[in-house]
Structures are given as structure tokens and as C-alpha cells.
Design a protein around this motif. Structure first.
Motif, PDB file in Angstrom:
ATOM      1  N   LEU A 261       0.955  -0.973  -0.275  1.00  6.38           N
ATOM      2  CA  LEU A 261      -0.103   0.008   0.070  1.00  6.38           C
ATOM      3  C   LEU A 261       1.001   1.543  -0.095  1.00  6.38           C
ATOM      4  O   LEU A 261       1.573   1.092   0.964  1.00  6.38           O
ATOM      5  N   VAL A 262       0.229   2.014  -1.024  1.00  8.38           N
ATOM      6  CA  VAL A 262       1.420   3.649  -0.809  1.00  8.38           C
ATOM      7  C   VAL A 262       0.223   4.448  -0.644  1.00  8.38           C
ATOM      8  O   VAL A 262      -1.134   4.337  -1.245  1.00  8.38           O
ATOM      9  N   THR A 263       0.427   5.277   0.667  1.00 11.99           N
ATOM     10  CA  THR A 263      -0.800   6.613   1.246  1.00 11.99           C
ATOM     11  C   THR A 263       0.223   7.600   1.097  1.00 11.99           C
ATOM     12  O   THR A 263       1.277   7.466   1.436  1.00 11.99           O
ATOM     13  N   VAL A 264      -0.352   8.281   0.131  1.00  7.38           N
ATOM     14  CA  VAL A 264       0.039  10.122  -0.175  1.00  7.38           C
ATOM     15  C   VAL A 264      -1.014  10.273   0.756  1.00  7.38           C
ATOM     16  O   VAL A 264      -2.006  10.533   0.680  1.00  7.38           O
ATOM     17  N   ASP A 265       0.062  12.182   1.167  1.00  2.00           N
ATOM     18  CA  ASP A 265      -1.325  13.049   1.796  1.00  2.00           C
ATOM     19  C   ASP A 265      -1.226  13.925   0.198  1.00  2.00           C
ATOM     20  O   ASP A 265      -0.663  13.756  -0.258  1.00  2.00           O
ATOM     21  N   LYS A 266      -2.286  14.999   0.552  1.00  2.00           N
ATOM     22  CA  LYS A 266      -2.446  15.694  -0.567  1.00  2.00           C
ATOM     23  C   LYS A 266      -1.638  16.597  -0.906  1.00  2.00           C
ATOM     24  O   LYS A 266      -1.729  17.086  -2.228  1.00  2.00           O
ATOM     25  N   GLU A 267      -0.459  17.161  -0.205  1.00  2.20           N
ATOM     26  CA  GLU A 267       0.353  18.314  -1.228  1.00  2.20           C
ATOM     27  C   GLU A 267       1.154  16.911  -1.708  1.00  2.20           C
ATOM     28  O   GLU A 267       1.993  17.260  -2.651  1.00  2.20           O
ATOM     29  N   ALA A 268       1.840  15.661  -1.013  1.00  2.00           N
ATOM     30  CA  ALA A 268       2.428  14.748  -1.603  1.00  2.00           C
ATOM     31  C   ALA A 268       1.921  14.499  -2.899  1.00  2.00           C
ATOM     32  O   ALA A 268       2.572  13.827  -4.319  1.00  2.00           O
ATOM     33  N   ALA A 269       0.678  14.036  -2.587  1.00  2.00           N
ATOM     34  CA  ALA A 269       0.117  14.156  -4.074  1.00  2.00           C
ATOM     35  C   ALA A 269       0.067  15.151  -5.598  1.00  2.00           C
ATOM     36  O   ALA A 269       0.391  15.479  -6.527  1.00  2.00           O
ATOM     37  N   GLY A 270      -0.021  16.376  -4.614  1.00  2.00           N
ATOM     38  CA  GLY A 270       0.066  17.278  -5.871  1.00  2.00           C
ATOM     39  C   GLY A 270       1.878  17.476  -6.362  1.00  2.00           C
ATOM     40  O   GLY A 270       1.502  17.403  -7.787  1.00  2.00           O
ATOM     41  N   LEU A 271       2.541  17.033  -5.591  1.00  2.00           N
ATOM     42  CA  LEU A 271       4.103  16.813  -6.529  1.00  2.00           C
ATOM     43  C   LEU A 271       4.172  15.846  -6.935  1.00  2.00           C
ATOM     44  O   LEU A 271       4.819  15.594  -8.187  1.00  2.00           O
ATOM     45  N   LEU A 272       3.623  14.531  -7.135  1.00  2.00           N
ATOM     46  CA  LEU A 272       3.848  13.635  -7.521  1.00  2.00           C
ATOM     47  C   LEU A 272       2.942  13.670  -9.157  1.00  2.00           C
ATOM     48  O   LEU A 272       2.736  12.999  -9.724  1.00  2.00           O
ATOM     49  N   ALA A 273       1.453  14.433  -9.055  1.00  2.00           N
ATOM     50  CA  ALA A 273       1.078  14.490 -10.472  1.00  2.00           C
ATOM     51  C   ALA A 273       1.097  15.727 -11.362  1.00  2.00           C
ATOM     52  O   ALA A 273       1.557  15.036 -12.372  1.00  2.00           O
ATOM     53  N   ALA A 274       2.296  16.721 -10.787  1.00  2.00           N
ATOM     54  CA  ALA A 274       2.812  17.354 -11.171  1.00  2.00           C
ATOM     55  C   ALA A 274       4.025  16.433 -12.521  1.00  2.00           C
ATOM     56  O   ALA A 274       4.547  16.850 -13.125  1.00  2.00           O
TER      57      ALA A 274
ATOM     58  N   ALA B 143       6.416   2.549   6.936  1.00  2.00           N
ATOM     59  CA  ALA B 143       7.276   3.449   7.460  1.00  2.00           C
ATOM     60  C   ALA B 143       6.739   4.445   6.299  1.00  2.00           C
ATOM     61  O   ALA B 143       6.160   4.746   5.161  1.00  2.00           O
ATOM     62  N   THR B 144       7.018   5.760   6.928  1.00  2.00           N
ATOM     63  CA  THR B 144       6.192   7.010   6.099  1.00  2.00           C
ATOM     64  C   THR B 144       7.234   8.013   6.187  1.00  2.00           C
ATOM     65  O   THR B 144       8.721   7.883   6.865  1.00  2.00           O
ATOM     66  N   LEU B 145       8.035   8.354   5.301  1.00  2.00           N
ATOM     67  CA  LEU B 145       8.784   9.287   4.935  1.00  2.00           C
ATOM     68  C   LEU B 145       8.264  10.451   4.473  1.00  2.00           C
ATOM     69  O   LEU B 145       7.278  10.686   4.079  1.00  2.00           O
ATOM     70  N   PRO B 146       8.754  11.940   5.428  1.00  2.00           N
ATOM     71  CA  PRO B 146       8.531  12.835   5.072  1.00  2.00           C
ATOM     72  C   PRO B 146       9.098  13.330   3.758  1.00  2.00           C
ATOM     73  O   PRO B 146      10.292  13.078   3.241  1.00  2.00           O
ATOM     74  N   VAL B 147       8.519  14.048   2.294  1.00  2.00           N
ATOM     75  CA  VAL B 147       9.173  14.823   1.688  1.00  2.00           C
ATOM     76  C   VAL B 147       9.094  16.178   1.111  1.00  2.00           C
ATOM     77  O   VAL B 147       8.392  16.776   1.958  1.00  2.00           O
ATOM     78  N   GLN B 148       9.182  16.557   0.073  1.00  2.00           N
ATOM     79  CA  GLN B 148       9.266  18.155   0.093  1.00  2.00           C
ATOM     80  C   GLN B 148       8.457  18.746  -0.120  1.00  2.00           C
ATOM     81  O   GLN B 148       8.496  19.821   0.788  1.00  2.00           O
ATOM     82  N   ALA B 149       7.375  18.334   0.303  1.00  2.00           N
ATOM     83  CA  ALA B 149       5.973  18.799  -0.182  1.00  2.00           C
ATOM     84  C   ALA B 149       4.994  17.664   0.793  1.00  2.00           C
ATOM     85  O   ALA B 149       4.898  16.456  -0.095  1.00  2.00           O
ATOM     86  N   GLY B 150       4.803  17.750   2.614  1.00  2.00           N
ATOM     87  CA  GLY B 150       3.832  16.528   2.927  1.00  2.00           C
ATOM     88  C   GLY B 150       4.250  15.264   3.391  1.00  2.00           C
ATOM     89  O   GLY B 150       5.547  15.462   3.155  1.00  2.00           O
ATOM     90  N   TRP B 151       3.728  14.375   3.046  1.00  2.00           N
ATOM     91  CA  TRP B 151       4.821  13.026   3.162  1.00  2.00           C
ATOM     92  C   TRP B 151       3.776  11.850   2.192  1.00  2.00           C
ATOM     93  O   TRP B 151       2.848  11.723   1.874  1.00  2.00           O
ATOM     94  N   VAL B 152       4.270  10.846   2.066  1.00  2.00           N
ATOM     95  CA  VAL B 152       4.347   9.534   1.847  1.00  2.00           C
ATOM     96  C   VAL B 152       4.819   8.675   2.550  1.00  2.00           C
ATOM     97  O   VAL B 152       5.573   7.775   3.692  1.00  2.00           O
ATOM     98  N   ARG B 153       3.514   6.841   2.650  1.00  2.00           N
ATOM     99  CA  ARG B 153       3.952   5.886   3.012  1.00  2.00           C
ATOM    100  C   ARG B 153       4.019   4.567   2.578  1.00  2.00           C
ATOM    101  O   ARG B 153       3.703   4.881   1.688  1.00  2.00           O
ATOM    102  N   LEU B 154       4.250   4.195   2.794  1.00  2.00           N
ATOM    103  CA  LEU B 154       5.023   2.889   2.024  1.00  2.00           C
ATOM    104  C   LEU B 154       4.652   1.379   3.517  1.00  2.00           C
ATOM    105  O   LEU B 154       5.456   1.359   4.116  1.00  2.00           O
TER     106      LEU B 154
END
Length: 159
Positions: free
Chosen positions: A65-78, A136-147
Motif C-alpha cells: 500500500l502506498v498512501t500520500v497526503d494531498k501535498e505529496a499528491a500534488g508533487l506526484l501529479a506534477a 514507514a512514512t517518509l517526509p518529502v518536499q511537501a507532505g509525506w508518503v507512506r509505504l
């Protein structure tokens, strides 16, 4: 590194998962600014990928499972669709699904035996609360990602 351990999924630890996630995230071509997301996009988005394997002594089904918050989702979509483009739920789901697929590929390289990655689909973030999961949860440039990685769901779609 991980490759030297003759990996059994049960021996993966949180730092292993975090390192793997960080490696995958680092391969993304992230733009300086996130995509604009539609208001309808949920605050957290989860994608699931299943791995089917035939390795001995290992559950032949794994779920990721990969979960992202909305901020990280914006980075991914970009990263996948371009920074100047407004992204809706469909694009965000596709982007998170692609990240799940990339993570599944990284996990697959660590596993012994032949493993096949299923097509990513929307996931339930709460599935990883069950026994036998490591995450594990990784803080990224904006928001966070969990694997999160855990035992497979036998009712899952086999394609």
C-alpha cells in the motif's frame, strides 16, 4: 545492503521500507511546484499493488500500500502530468498507482523466486493495521508518503 540478506518479507524492517521508499521517490522527476489539485481530491490517497510469487517459505501473496497526503499528491501529479496542469481525482489516483507500481518493482528485486506485480488499484489505508504488516512514512518536499507491506489478500483480483 538488503540484497545480501536472502530476503524473506518477514525480515524487512521499518528502516528497510523507508530506504526503499526514499530510493524510489528520488527517481521521480519532481518539478519545483506541485500541480494544482481539484478540491474534490481526498486529503489522503492510497493505492494498492499485489505481488504474486512462488518462492518457497514465503507467503506467495504480498500486498503493498502506498498512501500520500494531498501535498505529496500534488508533487506526484506534477511529476507525472506536468506542473502547470490542474489534476483531478483520476490523475491523482493514477499517479499514486504508478508510485505503488514503482515501489512494487523495488520490492520485487529483493525477493527470491519469481514474482508478478498485479495492476495497481485503489487501496484501503487501514488494511495495514492488521498483523504482519511493516510500514514507514517518509517526509518529502511537501507532505509525506507512506509505504506498507503485508501478507496478500487471497480474494484479490488475479489478472
Amino acid at each position: 545492503g538488503l540484497h545480501d540478506r536472502g530476503l524473506n518479507i518477514k525480515s524487512l524492517t521499518e528502516p528497510d521500507i523507508e530506504a526503499m521508499l526514499a530510493d524510489v521517490w528520488a527517481t521521480l522527476d519532481l518539478p519545483d511546484e506541485a500541480a494544482r489539485l481539484d478540491a474534490a481530491v481526498a486529503p489522503r490517497i492510497t493505492a494498492r499493488a499485489n505481488l504474486h510469487g512462488d518462492a518457497e517459505n514465503i507467503d506467495a501473496e504480498l500486498q503493498l500500500l502506498v498512501t500520500v497526503d494531498k501535498e505529496a499528491a500534488g508533487l506526484l501529479a506534477a511529476a507525472f502530468f506536468g506542473a502547470g496542469i490542474a489534476s483531478g481525482e483520476g490523475e491523482v489516483a493514477d499517479a499514486v498507482g504508478e508510485l505503488a507500481n514503482m515501489c512494487a518493482g523495488a520490492v520485487k528485486t529483493l525477493l527470491e523466486g519469481e514474482w508478478v506485480i498485479g495492476i495497481p488499484s485503489p487501496g484501503d489505508e487501514n488494511a495495514s493495521r492488521a498483523a504482519g504488516w511493516v510500514e514507514a512514512t517518509l517526509p518529502v518536499q511537501a507532505g509525506w508518503v507512506r509505504l506498507a507491506l503485508g501478507p496478500g489478500d487471497d480474494e484479490s483480483d488475479r489478472n
